[in-house]
Design a protein around this motif. Structure first.
Motif: not given
Lengths: 500, 246
Positions: B77-86, B135-153
């Motif tokens: 809610n506060p993140l999207m208040q600045r106008g971005g979509a999700c 503003a934000a991205v929500v992803a539903e995943l089964k599992d995430i490996s360290f490498t994958q999470s680092r790419r996202l980060q």
């Protein structure tokens, strides 16, 4: 340079076109009519009808009295102009300058074109032959001026090609109507017995002007090339199409990438100048083995951003099979729209769903995973939970109604309600416990019931009595009983969702 | 003494630059970057909820997924208040958009991407996290490996988009490059004066891991459109493990 013009006269423009569409009309007399002051007026008649004395301008009732078998057909408004324009576009193969000469002709400026067809007569014959073979009854003439060509096409009896500066001799035997004059002037000429142009062409100009007005002088001067006449050529849209032939057949992905990049750059430069952007584009490769491979992209908003469009194509290059090699690449943009230039903002602000970066992201996603995987939901005016939202694939569409907040709805909703076993004490009370997926949940708190009726105009079935319940761990569920409470204990209970 | 002082200064300075390198910015000068989580935010470095970072949520059962949905909705809610979509990316989405309205979000401002393959989810998530218009991205995943999470980060460090990963397979919860790992569970609601019915949603908010922060556990309630800590259990952040990831 000596100007040369061709005038083409379609004698039965609309009826010929109709016969092409409906060949059964060829054998019968028919006319096209429009409604005018409570009567039907004939606007066009085919040659069979004309042979029996029916002409445009007659009331349809009179014509029907003359020829009882006459068929009356409503004229499509605006068809004549559209048809002439499309015929003019077809004639672009003969010359680049073509003007529509309403109501039933075309004017072609053919200066410097005729020799390409081996002379003026073969050129004219070719035009007439092609149009006649298509089914249009045409007459055409060629002269130094528009006026003479027009007159000869309609009234000429000797030769359709009038030599250089021979307008006066050619016009002499023709009736005054060949000069494109107003009917009132023609009527005055007829009354005075001036039946051919030769009978008044040598009269002193002041006399002619005094009696018949400036218009006659002007038309005469235009026909005799004493006064310049300009035609308004039709402008034909250049299709958004670019070609890139290759010296050597291209087989590598890098080569294809370069081809996409080059073609996009050329096309985007043109689009940018015209203030337009691509909505769909097709990239084709003509292979050595004679097959054509292609890939298409679509965008959510018109774009002429080369980088973005290239990224969309880049996702698909892997599926583009060059086989033995590709000789020719083409890029078409069948759907092009105006780009709305966004107002430059001094402070960068998030534009929400209107954001260009977001639109470009969605294009890329749609290119990879398919456009139907991307959705937004808008509220719909239904109480039934499954129908209370409506999916849309557009990012522009606005919610027509407000989202409801008066009733609480679960965060997770099962696509299909699942059957559960419950123990419910008294009618219309929430259950005491329920078993879902082999686990027993003791209900500590509950709200409800909220009855939602089925929309009988859409489907049949029983209503639902929804309860919000909370178990001993604070987990909240949305349960419902299908239909009324049944004393025999044959109640069906379902779980439909989970609250936060 | 002065020697010690300077040493402390140097260490402080170094710590700050390390935080910067890890994508955690110091307090913004302009604008309020609070997401309304109150005491929970103090667990993060500099006491700010890290936007432009990946947050990982355990989401095993549908009940927990529902709790996560509500809790994330409150943060969005506060993140999207600045106008971005999700963007909400998933393979088997059960989220019911109208419910987000009660957490202050216009559900039509969320774009849902429903995919069939886990690989596509990761690809779409990474592409979306690189997009600055969100503003934000929500992803539903089964599992995430360290490498994958680092790419996202790495993707979010550039774009400053906040990412939420909902992990449904808890067995393989190894180390990830995410800024925080959350575990949200429901708590029984309470009503004043023994009124019948169901009260406001309550959650036990556990921060299992926080990069450069202090993990802890809080009890929160969603009331009147914002988070509030439940009164009788204030303060005492329970230090579970002082794990540092990444």
């Amino acid at each position: 340079m000596q100007k040369r013009y061709v005038a083409i006269w379609f004698r039965h423009l609309l009826t010929d076109w109709l016969i092409l569409r409906r060949p059964e009309l060829r054998e019968i007399p028919f006319v096209l009519t429009v409604k005018d002051h409570n009567r039907l007026l004939i606007t066009a008649a085919n040659s069979r009808a004309e042979n029996q004395g029916i002409f445009p301008g007659m009331p349809a009732a009179d014509a029907k009295a003359l020829v009882p078998v006459l068929e009356l057909i409503d004229e499509i408004p605006g068809k004549r102009a559209r048809l002439l324009r499309s015929l003019g576009e077809w004639c672009i193969r003969y010359t680049p300058y073509i003007a529509v000469d309403a109501p039933d002709g075309l004017l072609l400026d053919i200066s410097g074109c005729a020799h390409l067809w081996g002379g003026e007569l073969p050129y004219l014959k070719e035009i007439v032959k092609r149009l006649r073979s298509k089914g249009y009854d045409v007459r055409a003439a060629m002269a130094d001026t528009v006026g003479t060509a027009w007159g000869i096409a309609r009234f000429g009896k000797v030769s359709p090609v009038i030599g250089n500066n021979a307008q006066a001799e050619a016009l002499m035997p023709l009736p005054p109507a060949a000069l494109r004059l107003d009917p009132s002037i023609l009527e005055r000429l007829r009354k005075l017995g001036l039946r051919t142009i030769s009978s008044f062409i040598s009269m002193p100009r002041p006399v002619l002007r005094r009696r018949f007005g400036q218009d006659l002088i002007r038309r005469l001067d235009q026909a005799l090339n004493n006064e310049e006449e300009y035609i308004q050529p039709i402008h034909i849209l250049d299709p958004y199409h670019e070609r890139l032939p290759c010296l050597e057949p291209i087989r590598t992905a890098v080569g294809i990438e370069i081809a996409v990049q080059k073609l996009l750059e050329i096309l985007c430069l043109r689009l940018q100048k015209e203030g337009k952007g691509i909505r769909t584009a097709i990239f084709k490769g003509y292979r050595l083995d004679g097959k054509v491979v292609q890939m298409g992209i679509g965008t959510n908003r018109a774009s002429h951003n080369t980088d973005h469009l290239f990224k969309l194509f880049a996702l698909k290059i892997a599926t583009f099979e060059p086989a033995l090699g590709i000789e020719l690449f083409t890029l078409d943009a069948p759907k092009v729209e105006d780009v709305q230039p966004g107002q430059e903002t001094l402070w960068a602000e998030d534009a929400g769903l209107e954001d260009i970066a977001l639109a470009e992201l969605l294009d890329r996603l749609a290119g990879k995973v398919g456009a139907d995987a991307i959705r937004r939901y808008l509220p719909a005016e239904h109480y039934w939970p499954e129908r209370s939202i409506r999916a849309t694939s557009s990012i522009r569409e606005r919610a027509p109604v407000k989202w409801r907040t008066d009733k609480s709805r679960p965060v997770q909703l099962l696509t299909k309600p699942e059957l559960i076993e419950v123990t419910a004490p008294i009618p219309d009370y929430p259950p005491m416990l329920f078993r879902y997926k082999g686990k027993v949940h003791q209900i500590k708190k509950a709200d409800g019931p909220e009855r939602i009726e089925r929309e009988w105009w859409l489907e049949k079935g029983q209503h639902r009595d929804y309860y919000q319940v909370e178990d001993e761990n604070g987990r909240r569920y949305w349960l419902f009983r299908s239909g009324h409470y049944n004393a025999e204990g044959a109640n069906e209970w379902f779980i439909h969702g989970f609250f936060a | 003494m002065s020697m010690l002082q300077t040493k402390k200064d140097i260490i402080n300075k170094l710590q700050k630059s390390i935080l910067l390198l890890q994508g955690l910015r110091p307090a913004a000068i302009n604008g309020d970057e609070s997401v309304g989580l109150g005491p929970v935010e103090s667990a993060f470095p500099n006491g700010i909820f890290p936007v432009g970072a990946i947050h990982e949520f355990l989401s095993v059962e549908p009940e927990q997924a529902a709790a996560n949905g509500g809790f994330i909705g409150g943060i969005l809610n506060p993140l999207m208040q600045r106008g971005g979509a999700c963007l909400w990316i998933s393979m088997s989405r059960k989220l019911f958009p109208p419910s987000l309205k009660s957490f202050g979000i216009e559900p039509d401002r969320i774009i849902f991407v429903d995919l069939k393959r886990e690989r596509d989810v990761l690809w779409v998530t990474e592409e979306a996290l690189k997009c600055q218009g969100l503003a934000a991205v929500v992803a539903e995943l089964k599992d995430i490996s360290f490498t994958q999470s680092r790419r996202l980060q790495l993707a979010v460090e550039h774009s400053r988009v906040t990412g939420f990963i909902l992990r449904s397979d808890p067995r393989k919860s190894g180390a990830t490059a995410c800024a925080a790992r959350w575990n949200i569970s429901t708590l029984p609601s309470e009503l004043q004066d023994g009124m019948p019915g169901i009260g406001l949603p309550r959650w036990k908010v556990e921060l299992l891991r926080v990069r450069n922060g202090n993990p802890g556990s809080w009890k929160m309630e969603w009331a009147a459109g914002r988070f509030s800590q439940i009164a009788e259990l204030t303060g005492i952040p329970v230090l579970t493990k002082s794990l540092k990831t990444g």
